[in-house]
Design an enzyme around this catalytic site. Sequence first.
Site, PDB file in Angstrom:
ATOM      1  N   ASP A  65       0.870  -1.187   0.000  1.00  0.00           N
ATOM      2  CA  ASP A  65       0.000   0.000   0.000  1.00  0.00           C
ATOM      3  C   ASP A  65       0.908   1.239   0.000  1.00  0.00           C
ATOM      4  O   ASP A  65       2.125   1.123   0.073  1.00  0.00           O
ATOM      5  CB  ASP A  65      -0.934  -0.001   1.226  1.00  0.00           C
ATOM      6  CG  ASP A  65      -0.168   0.118   2.530  1.00  0.00           C
ATOM      7  OD1 ASP A  65       0.935  -0.473   2.632  1.00  0.00           O
ATOM      8  OD2 ASP A  65      -0.632   0.801   3.461  1.00  0.00           O
ATOM      9  N   HIS A  68       1.640  -8.879  -3.448  1.00  0.00           N
ATOM     10  CA  HIS A  68       0.634  -7.837  -3.231  1.00  0.00           C
ATOM     11  C   HIS A  68       1.397  -6.522  -3.092  1.00  0.00           C
ATOM     12  O   HIS A  68       1.807  -6.142  -2.000  1.00  0.00           O
ATOM     13  CB  HIS A  68      -0.180  -8.128  -1.965  1.00  0.00           C
ATOM     14  CG  HIS A  68      -1.230  -7.100  -1.683  1.00  0.00           C
ATOM     15  ND1 HIS A  68      -2.433  -7.079  -2.348  1.00  0.00           N
ATOM     16  CD2 HIS A  68      -1.259  -6.041  -0.838  1.00  0.00           C
ATOM     17  CE1 HIS A  68      -3.166  -6.054  -1.915  1.00  0.00           C
ATOM     18  NE2 HIS A  68      -2.466  -5.407  -0.995  1.00  0.00           N
ATOM     19  N   ASP A  75       1.007 -17.498  -3.735  1.00  0.00           N
ATOM     20  CA  ASP A  75       1.755 -16.520  -4.530  1.00  0.00           C
ATOM     21  C   ASP A  75       0.770 -15.838  -5.483  1.00  0.00           C
ATOM     22  O   ASP A  75       0.740 -16.119  -6.676  1.00  0.00           O
ATOM     23  CB  ASP A  75       2.889 -17.220  -5.294  1.00  0.00           C
ATOM     24  CG  ASP A  75       3.722 -16.213  -6.086  1.00  0.00           C
ATOM     25  OD1 ASP A  75       3.566 -14.998  -5.851  1.00  0.00           O
ATOM     26  OD2 ASP A  75       4.525 -16.648  -6.938  1.00  0.00           O
ATOM     27  N   GLU A  85       2.201 -10.045   0.789  1.00  0.00           N
ATOM     28  CA  GLU A  85       2.535  -8.632   0.622  1.00  0.00           C
ATOM     29  C   GLU A  85       4.042  -8.466   0.804  1.00  0.00           C
ATOM     30  O   GLU A  85       4.773  -9.429   1.079  1.00  0.00           O
ATOM     31  CB  GLU A  85       1.744  -7.772   1.638  1.00  0.00           C
ATOM     32  CG  GLU A  85       1.800  -6.296   1.305  1.00  0.00           C
ATOM     33  CD  GLU A  85       0.758  -5.435   2.024  1.00  0.00           C
ATOM     34  OE1 GLU A  85      -0.103  -5.980   2.731  1.00  0.00           O
ATOM     35  OE2 GLU A  85       0.829  -4.197   1.856  1.00  0.00           O
TER      36      GLU A  85
HETATM   37  O1  G3I Z   1       0.994 -11.623  18.054  1.00  0.00           O
HETATM   38  C1  G3I Z   1      -0.134 -12.465  17.840  1.00  0.00           C
HETATM   39  C2  G3I Z   1       0.111 -13.824  18.393  1.00  0.00           C
HETATM   40  O2  G3I Z   1       0.273 -13.722  19.781  1.00  0.00           O
HETATM   41  C3  G3I Z   1      -1.035 -14.733  18.012  1.00  0.00           C
HETATM   42  O3  G3I Z   1      -0.766 -16.032  18.432  1.00  0.00           O
HETATM   43  C4  G3I Z   1      -1.249 -14.732  16.503  1.00  0.00           C
HETATM   44  C5  G3I Z   1      -2.440 -15.567  16.079  1.00  0.00           C
HETATM   45  O4  G3I Z   1      -3.072 -15.023  14.951  1.00  0.00           O
HETATM   46  O5  G3I Z   1      -1.452 -13.448  16.093  1.00  0.00           O
HETATM   47  C6  G3I Z   1      -0.406 -12.567  16.371  1.00  0.00           C
HETATM   48  O6  G3I Z   1      -0.788 -11.309  15.926  1.00  0.00           O
HETATM   49  C7  G3I Z   1      -0.725 -11.086  14.552  1.00  0.00           C
HETATM   50  C8  G3I Z   1       0.153  -9.871  14.352  1.00  0.00           C
HETATM   51  O7  G3I Z   1       0.132  -9.449  13.018  1.00  0.00           O
HETATM   52  C9  G3I Z   1       1.583 -10.214  14.778  1.00  0.00           C
HETATM   53  O8  G3I Z   1       2.532  -9.348  14.330  1.00  0.00           O
HETATM   54  C10 G3I Z   1      -2.109 -10.849  14.000  1.00  0.00           C
HETATM   55  O9  G3I Z   1      -2.846 -12.056  14.036  1.00  0.00           O
HETATM   56  C11 G3I Z   1      -2.035 -10.331  12.592  1.00  0.00           C
HETATM   57  O10 G3I Z   1      -3.321  -9.998  12.111  1.00  0.00           O
HETATM   58  C12 G3I Z   1      -1.138  -9.121  12.517  1.00  0.00           C
HETATM   59  O11 G3I Z   1      -0.931  -8.794  11.177  1.00  0.00           O
HETATM   60  C13 G3I Z   1      -0.448  -7.507  10.869  1.00  0.00           C
HETATM   61  C14 G3I Z   1      -1.309  -6.935   9.744  1.00  0.00           C
HETATM   62  O12 G3I Z   1      -0.785  -5.682   9.334  1.00  0.00           O
HETATM   63  C15 G3I Z   1      -2.753  -6.762  10.148  1.00  0.00           C
HETATM   64  O13 G3I Z   1      -2.869  -5.892  11.212  1.00  0.00           O
HETATM   65  C16 G3I Z   1       0.984  -7.630  10.383  1.00  0.00           C
HETATM   66  O14 G3I Z   1       1.829  -8.037  11.451  1.00  0.00           O
HETATM   67  C17 G3I Z   1       1.470  -6.304   9.825  1.00  0.00           C
HETATM   68  O15 G3I Z   1       2.724  -6.503   9.241  1.00  0.00           O
HETATM   69  C18 G3I Z   1       0.495  -5.782   8.781  1.00  0.00           C
HETATM   70  O16 G3I Z   1       0.912  -4.522   8.377  1.00  0.00           O
HETATM   71  C19 G3I Z   1       0.338  -4.023   7.190  1.00  0.00           C
HETATM   72  C20 G3I Z   1      -0.059  -2.590   7.497  1.00  0.00           C
HETATM   73  O17 G3I Z   1      -1.099  -2.594   8.450  1.00  0.00           O
HETATM   74  C21 G3I Z   1      -0.465  -1.838   6.231  1.00  0.00           C
HETATM   75  N1  G3I Z   1       0.558  -1.924   5.243  1.00  0.00           N
HETATM   76  C22 G3I Z   1       0.892  -3.274   4.883  1.00  0.00           C
HETATM   77  C23 G3I Z   1       1.379  -4.053   6.076  1.00  0.00           C
HETATM   78  C24 G3I Z   1       1.791  -5.460   5.695  1.00  0.00           C
HETATM   79  O18 G3I Z   1       0.753  -6.329   5.428  1.00  0.00           O
HETATM   80  O1  9MR Z   2      -3.545  -3.367   0.226  1.00  0.00           O
HETATM   81  C1  9MR Z   2      -3.839  -3.490   1.585  1.00  0.00           C
HETATM   82  C2  9MR Z   2      -2.649  -4.033   2.329  1.00  0.00           C
HETATM   83  O2  9MR Z   2      -1.567  -3.141   2.250  1.00  0.00           O
HETATM   84  C3  9MR Z   2      -2.995  -4.347   3.763  1.00  0.00           C
HETATM   85  O3  9MR Z   2      -1.953  -5.048   4.385  1.00  0.00           O
HETATM   86  C4  9MR Z   2      -4.254  -5.176   3.838  1.00  0.00           C
HETATM   87  C5  9MR Z   2      -4.716  -5.418   5.258  1.00  0.00           C
HETATM   88  O4  9MR Z   2      -4.915  -4.243   5.936  1.00  0.00           O
HETATM   89  O5  9MR Z   2      -5.302  -4.567   3.127  1.00  0.00           O
HETATM   90  C6  9MR Z   2      -5.038  -4.369   1.764  1.00  0.00           C
HETATM   91  O6  9MR Z   2      -6.138  -3.757   1.177  1.00  0.00           O
HETATM   92  C7  9MR Z   2      -7.271  -4.575   1.003  1.00  0.00           C
HETATM   93  C8  9MR Z   2      -8.345  -4.251   2.020  1.00  0.00           C
HETATM   94  O7  9MR Z   2      -7.934  -4.541   3.323  1.00  0.00           O
HETATM   95  C9  9MR Z   2      -9.631  -4.978   1.704  1.00  0.00           C
HETATM   96  N1  9MR Z   2     -10.054  -4.711   0.381  1.00  0.00           N
HETATM   97  C10 9MR Z   2      -9.082  -5.086  -0.647  1.00  0.00           C
HETATM   98  C11 9MR Z   2      -7.790  -4.305  -0.427  1.00  0.00           C
HETATM   99  C12 9MR Z   2      -6.782  -4.682  -1.477  1.00  0.00           C
HETATM  100  O8  9MR Z   2      -6.554  -6.044  -1.558  1.00  0.00           O
END
Ligand code: G3I
Ligand code: 9MR
Length: 535
Positions: free
Chosen positions: A149, A460, A506, A515
């Site tokens: 993103d 992604h 993938d 991503e």
């Molecule tokens: O830490 C818990 C763990 O204790 C538990 O057992 C496990 C079970 O699901 O979950 C763990 O937490 C996870 C967390 O990441 C750990 O880092 C969550 O489930 C998981 O949903 C969470 O995902 C994060 C995601 O955003 C959704 O919030 C990713 O780490 C994080 O890298 C990702 O970041 C996104 C940004 O928001 C937007 N830009 C892209 C980026 C990458 O996808």
């Molecule tokens: O592109 C977005 C990505 O960077 C984030 O990690 C992810 C979860 O927050 O969301 C992606 O955006 C999606 C959104 O959450 C739901 N609608 C589709 C978007 C693109 O796949």
Amino acid sequence: MIYVNQIGYAGNGTKHATICGSKGYKLFRDDAQAVCEGAADTLVRDENSGEDAAYIDFTGITAPGRYYLQDESGNRSVHFTIAKDNRELYAPVFRDALRMFYFQRCGMELEEKYAGKYKHPACHCTKAFYLDDPERRVELSGGWHDAGDYGRYVTAGAVALGHLLYAFELMPEAFTEELNIPESGNGIPDILNECRYELDWILKMQDPDGGVHHKATSMNFVGFVMPEDDDLDIAITPVSSLAVADFAAIMAMASRVYAKYDAAYAEKLKAAAIRSGEWLTAHPEFLFRNPEEVHTGTYEDRCDADERLWAAVELYRLTKDEKYLSVLHSILEIKISLTALGWGDVGGFAGLCVLTAEDGCFAGNIKDRFFYRWMDEADRLVKVAASNPFELAFHPSDFIWGSNMVVLTNAMVLTVAHLLSGKPEYLQTAAYQLDYIFGRNAIDTSYVTGHGEKAFRDPHNRPTIADGIDDPIPGYVSGGPNRGACDTKANPELFKGFAPMKCYADHNLSYSTNEITIYWNSPLVFVLAYVMQKR
Ligand code: G3I
Ligand code: 9MR
Ligand code: ZN
């Protein structure tokens, strides 16, 4: 099947592959000439991959060249290289992994002479507005896009910078080559030129009182367009104590690192760090709110003690002001990880700061505390890795969103344990974690674009989706398998009965497994820098 590090192996190093489903194997040169053969003693059930598997060892083969392995049913592994040493083996992927940050740059044209066919015009140059004060607009160009993103998030940026700047500080010899970025040749190592691009943006997120805003993103994720075609308005969300503390930490650290190259810049960073340090003193409470009308990434956290700890030790190391020591002592009373190096838990950066500081900077008893916690974690990782045939320091529950970051930050812990102790098993176990990233895993996939015969291809990543170019930009790390995957191409229903290591797609729609982010590339840079120097 036999799974290998698809980049290959250092001639002078240990060479392990993982064989699944059968025991016997043969190693061939590229020209089909058999080199050696062997068999695993027993196969064991591996809970991470769901495979009956064993590791095989062909360390004795040292001649440089291209090879492949074949199991007794005739299944061939991908081709791989045996190179002289890690420096030769990993130089191309190391360079691309570092150049990734240039491709994430926001607010400037990526010119053909640096970006090649991935060039594009400047993006996101309009002024941004403060969500809690919409009349107020500010120039906010610059920095790196966080991920696939186009958001820019302070805590994620600070953590990526932490991996990169510690890599540079501990292994400056790894960063002498120019990266073909606009600043190349200015007398400053390119990794510092690149990091400065992000630091300068993060500086813009600070208020005069030292408060730092959490993120700058549009209200919703934009569609799959090139960055220069994203015309959504950019909002700056409120100050969070997480952003303030990470800001203070990374600015203090950067001030130390840049002092040798640009004293005026280092002074500016120091003043900014101290201002945020003062904000932290004046606001001891946890502060974080993701306004519900903003639907982009949250980077939420429930505790800021680890961020405050990182800030305290970096500020103390820079200024020697005793007031930061009392913060350090009070936080050490709380039970937090002192080895975590991810966007949410940053206690490991405090560990790096204390453990690598000049002698006498931190008292012996403080240093010991960090040291024993660090070595305990490294010992745990060695043990877990030794317990499974992929030699991956993972349990099934570790396959979360961004699992490859956990693999790579585990490898960072191991390399630093090696730096501190010289014990070879730490370096070796770190190398096995790289093997996994580069394809020694149950889905035969190298998680770095452009590197490995079966490297993932469909991240992604908005520019990759929108640019009409078939090949992805090389050098990007995928998030990796996620047993809690939650998108249309990767989810519990599709993955019913899949072992955790196989919960991966993938596909560019799979943001929860495929991503890319700045803080998934940065630990790869650290680990490669280390293994390339040490062997
Ligand atoms: O830490 C818990 C763990 O204790 C538990 O057992 C496990 C079970 O699901 O979950 C763990 O937490 C996870 C967390 O990441 C750990 O880092 C969550 O489930 C998981 O949903 C969470 O995902 C994060 C995601 O955003 C959704 O919030 C990713 O780490 C994080 O890298 C990702 O970041 C996104 C940004 O928001 C937007 N830009 C892209 C980026 C990458 O996808
Ligand atoms: O592109 C977005 C990505 O960077 C984030 O990690 C992810 C979860 O927050 O969301 C992606 O955006 C999606 C959104 O959450 C739901 N609608 C589709 C978007 C693109 O796949
Ligand atoms: Zn941009």
